[in-house]
Write an enzyme that holds these catalytic residues in place. Structure first.
Site, PDB file in Angstrom:
ATOM      1  N   ASP A  75       0.843  -1.193   0.000  1.00  0.00           N
ATOM      2  CA  ASP A  75       0.000   0.000   0.000  1.00  0.00           C
ATOM      3  C   ASP A  75       0.882   1.249   0.000  1.00  0.00           C
ATOM      4  O   ASP A  75       1.687   1.455   0.908  1.00  0.00           O
ATOM      5  CB  ASP A  75      -0.892  -0.004   1.246  1.00  0.00           C
ATOM      6  CG  ASP A  75      -1.762   1.243   1.336  1.00  0.00           C
ATOM      7  OD1 ASP A  75      -2.941   1.169   0.957  1.00  0.00           O
ATOM      8  OD2 ASP A  75      -1.255   2.291   1.789  1.00  0.00           O
ATOM      9  N   TYR A  80       2.976   9.881  -0.268  1.00  0.00           N
ATOM     10  CA  TYR A  80       4.061   9.277   0.516  1.00  0.00           C
ATOM     11  C   TYR A  80       5.430   9.460  -0.140  1.00  0.00           C
ATOM     12  O   TYR A  80       6.452   9.206   0.479  1.00  0.00           O
ATOM     13  CB  TYR A  80       3.822   7.776   0.712  1.00  0.00           C
ATOM     14  CG  TYR A  80       2.547   7.395   1.410  1.00  0.00           C
ATOM     15  CD1 TYR A  80       1.748   8.346   2.045  1.00  0.00           C
ATOM     16  CD2 TYR A  80       2.129   6.069   1.429  1.00  0.00           C
ATOM     17  CE1 TYR A  80       0.577   7.980   2.670  1.00  0.00           C
ATOM     18  CE2 TYR A  80       0.958   5.695   2.060  1.00  0.00           C
ATOM     19  CZ  TYR A  80       0.177   6.645   2.670  1.00  0.00           C
ATOM     20  OH  TYR A  80      -0.985   6.284   3.288  1.00  0.00           O
ATOM     21  N   LYS A 105      -2.855   5.885  -3.937  1.00  0.00           N
ATOM     22  CA  LYS A 105      -3.900   6.867  -3.634  1.00  0.00           C
ATOM     23  C   LYS A 105      -3.614   8.195  -4.337  1.00  0.00           C
ATOM     24  O   LYS A 105      -2.461   8.620  -4.418  1.00  0.00           O
ATOM     25  CB  LYS A 105      -3.981   7.113  -2.117  1.00  0.00           C
ATOM     26  CG  LYS A 105      -4.042   5.842  -1.287  1.00  0.00           C
ATOM     27  CD  LYS A 105      -4.019   6.149   0.202  1.00  0.00           C
ATOM     28  CE  LYS A 105      -3.774   4.892   1.013  1.00  0.00           C
ATOM     29  NZ  LYS A 105      -2.367   4.447   1.000  1.00  0.00           N
ATOM     30  N   HIS A 138      -7.646   9.730  -1.690  1.00  0.00           N
ATOM     31  CA  HIS A 138      -6.944   9.682  -0.408  1.00  0.00           C
ATOM     32  C   HIS A 138      -7.688  10.405   0.712  1.00  0.00           C
ATOM     33  O   HIS A 138      -7.714   9.943   1.849  1.00  0.00           O
ATOM     34  CB  HIS A 138      -5.548  10.293  -0.582  1.00  0.00           C
ATOM     35  CG  HIS A 138      -4.572   9.900   0.479  1.00  0.00           C
ATOM     36  ND1 HIS A 138      -3.218   9.873   0.269  1.00  0.00           N
ATOM     37  CD2 HIS A 138      -4.733   9.531   1.780  1.00  0.00           C
ATOM     38  CE1 HIS A 138      -2.595   9.485   1.370  1.00  0.00           C
ATOM     39  NE2 HIS A 138      -3.494   9.287   2.303  1.00  0.00           N
TER      40      HIS A 138
END
Length: 325
Positions: A75, A80, A105, A138
Site C-alpha cells: 500500500d 508518501y 492513492k 486519499h
C-alpha cells in the site's frame, strides 16, 4: 466385508478432506487470506503500508524484504513520495506482477474530471506499471466526485482493477455524496482501526454496501506511544501463544475479517508482522480483544484540518508534510 468397510471408510475420510479444503478460505502461498471484493476481484487481506518510509530508497528495500517474507500486498500513495521505490521493488523481486497487489492513492490536488486520468497515467509512470490493483481517493476534500468519474473510466480502460475510498469516515455527508455519485460502487474503505478504535458503526455502513474494510494504524501508529503493546489483556494473550503483542493485534484484525496494512521499515518488524498465520485466537480471546474498544483514535485531525493542509498552505504531494493514511 472388512476390506470393503475399510475402503468405504477411507473414501469417506478422503471426501471429507476434499470438502474441508474447499470450505477453507482461499489464501496466498504464505497463508494470507484472500477476499473477493464486491466486483469479483480477489485481494490479499494482509500487506505492508509504506506511509512514513524514511526515503524512496528505504521504501524499495522494505518492499523487497516484505516480498521475500511472503507479502503480496503493498500500500502506497502519491503523497508518501515512495511510489517509485515500490515499483522498483516489484520489478527487482522477480515475482510475477499478477501475484502482487499494488494499492496507491490520489491526492486532492489531482482530483477532477480529465485531471485525474492524467494523474493516474503519471502514477503508472512513477511505478513503471501497466495497471494498479486498487486506487483510492486519499482524502474526502476537493472535487472527489470528479476524481471518481475519472477513476471509473480508468477501470474501464484496464488501468485500475478496483476502487476505494480512504478516510471517508469523516462524516455522513462525504460518505453519502460518494455513494450517490458512484456508478462503480467502492470496493474498499480504508480508515484508522485497531482494538482501541474498532469503528463499529462505520463497519456496519461498509457492510451494508458490501465494502471491505482496510485498516491503517492497526498497531496504533507512532502517535499512540505503543499504548496497544502495553495493554495487559493483549500482553497476556500474547504470552499464552508465545507471540508478540503486535502479532496478536494483527491476528485479531485478520480474524475480524479486516484487510490490514501495518507499516514498517525495520526488516525484523516486517518479518515479525507476517508471522501470524500459524496460530489462532480463541473465541474467548477474540471477545477479550473486542472488549478493549473505546472508539479512541490516535489520529484526530478534523476534516477542516485536512482541508487546511491541502489548500491553505498551497500543498502538493511533492512538497507537503506527509499526510496520514
Amino acid at each position: 466385508m472388512k476390506l470393503l468397510k475399510n475402503l468405504l471408510l477411507s473414501a469417506l475420510m478422503l471426501w471429507g478432506g476434499v470438502c474441508a479444503t474447499y470450505a477453507q478460505e482461499k489464501t496466498t502461498t504464505a497463508g494470507v487470506p484472500v477476499v473477493k471484493l464486491n466486483n469479483g476481484v480477489e485481494m490479499p487481506r494482509f500487506g505492508i503500508g509504506t506511509f512514513l518510509q524514511p526515503s524512496d530508497e528505504v521504501c524499495e528495500q522494505s518492499c523487497l524484504t516484505a516480498l521475500k517474507a511472503g507479502y503480496r500486498h503493498i500500500d502506497t500513495a502519491h503523497a508518501y513520495q515512495d511510489e517509485a521505490g515500490v515499483g522498483r521493488a516489484v520489478k527487482e523481486s522477480g515475482i510475477p506482477r499478477e501475484e502482487i497487489w499494488i494499492t496507491s492513492k490520489l491526492w486532492p490536488t489531482e482530483y477532477g474530471e480529465g485531471k485525474t486520468l492524467k494523474a493516474i497515467d503519471e502514477m503508472l509512470d512513477r511505478m513503471q506499471l501497466d495497471y494498479i490493483d486498487l486506487l483510492y481517493v486519499h482524502q474526502p476534500v476537493g472535487d472527489f466526485v470528479g476524481a471518481w468519474k475519472d477513476m471509473e473510466k480508468a477501470v474501464k480502460m484496464g488501468k485500475v482493477r478496483a476502487l476505494g475510498i480512504s478516510n471517508f469516515d469523516a462524516n455522513d455527508e462525504v460518505w453519502n455524496t460518494i455513494m450517490q455519485a458512484a456508478t462503480i460502487k467502492p470496493q474498499v474503505l480504508q480508515m484508522e482501526c485497531h482494538p482501541y478504535a474498532q469503528r463499529v458503526e462505520m463497519r456496519k455502513k461498509a457492510a451494508a454496501e458490501g465494502i471491505q474494510v482496510e485498516c491503517w494504524f492497526p498497531l496504533g501508529g507512532a502517535m499512540s506511544n505503543g499504548a496497544l503493546f502495553k495493554d495487559p489483556v493483549i500482553k497476556k494473550i500474547a504470552e499464552a501463544h508465545g507471540k508478540t503483542p503486535a502479532q496478536v493485534i494483527l491476528r485479531w484484525h485478520i480474524q475480524e475479517g479486516f484487510s490490514v496494512i501495518p507499516g514498517a521499515s525495520n526488516p525484523d518488524y516486517i518479518k515479525e508482522n507476517i508471522q501470524i498465520f500459524d496460530f489462532q485466537l480463541t473465541d474467548d480471546e477474540m471477545q477479550q480483544m473486542r472488549s478493549l474498544n473505546k472508539e479512541k483514535r490516535f489520529f484526530n485531525a478534523t476534516l477542516e484540518d485536512v482541508e487546511k493542509m491541502v489548500w491553505g498552505q498551497g500543498c502538493s504531494p511533492a512538497k507537503e508534510e506527509r499526510p496520514v493514511g
